[in-house]
Design a protein around this motif. Sequence first.
Motif, PDB file in Angstrom:
ATOM      1  N   SER A  67       0.829  -1.150  -0.166  1.00 45.34           N
ATOM      2  CA  SER A  67      -0.019   0.171   0.073  1.00 45.34           C
ATOM      3  C   SER A  67       0.825   1.024   0.020  1.00 45.34           C
ATOM      4  N   GLN A  68       0.220   2.542  -0.175  1.00 49.61           N
ATOM      5  CA  GLN A  68       0.980   3.741  -0.320  1.00 49.61           C
ATOM      6  C   GLN A  68       1.423   4.013   1.056  1.00 49.61           C
ATOM      7  N   LYS A  69       1.000   3.826   2.160  1.00 46.88           N
ATOM      8  CA  LYS A  69       1.338   3.882   3.586  1.00 46.88           C
ATOM      9  C   LYS A  69       2.554   2.936   3.896  1.00 46.88           C
ATOM     10  N   GLU A  70       2.737   1.594   3.126  1.00 49.88           N
ATOM     11  CA  GLU A  70       3.661   0.879   3.478  1.00 49.88           C
ATOM     12  C   GLU A  70       5.060   1.376   2.724  1.00 49.88           C
ATOM     13  N   THR A  71       4.708   1.867   1.652  1.00 57.76           N
ATOM     14  CA  THR A  71       5.658   2.475   0.668  1.00 57.76           C
ATOM     15  C   THR A  71       6.247   3.549   1.378  1.00 57.76           C
ATOM     16  N   ARG A  72       5.628   4.560   1.792  1.00 55.37           N
ATOM     17  CA  ARG A  72       6.073   5.719   2.434  1.00 55.37           C
ATOM     18  C   ARG A  72       6.877   5.328   3.966  1.00 55.37           C
ATOM     19  N   SER A 123      10.150   4.170   2.737  1.00 55.76           N
ATOM     20  CA  SER A 123      10.874   5.278   2.357  1.00 55.76           C
ATOM     21  C   SER A 123      11.388   6.244   3.270  1.00 55.76           C
TER      22      SER A 123
END
Length: 130
Positions: A116-121, A124
């Motif tokens: 998910s975008q949250k996991e990717t952020r 990062s």
Amino acid sequence: MDDQVKILKYLVSAEKLAEEILSDRREIVLLDKRRNQNREALRNITKTGQRKCWLTVGSVLIKHDLEATKTLLVADQKQLDIDINKLRSDLKVKVNNLRDLEIQPPVPGLMLVPMSQKETRSLSSAGLFS
């Protein structure tokens, strides 16, 4: 005699599941074909400078407002995407169930889901993912 009944039940269940898998694959192809036709129709509608367009509903031709037609096509696209994604996720489960029946290991990587975008952020910000 008892072994024959067990073998027959096993073969029937495996064939039934395999037929469901093939049926789902055919349905995905048909829905994807319809989705591409909708995409082409949306593209052609955006190119035209008219206010009305012809729309087929079953075997009936209707002259319909362009903006309302766009709305209908976009809604249909969203529903087709939902249906295709649901069939694809169900197909993965059915394939694994068939492989279980055949006493084979599950297909490696079949049940992977994207991050998910949250996991990717989070990755990062931790410097683990660029």
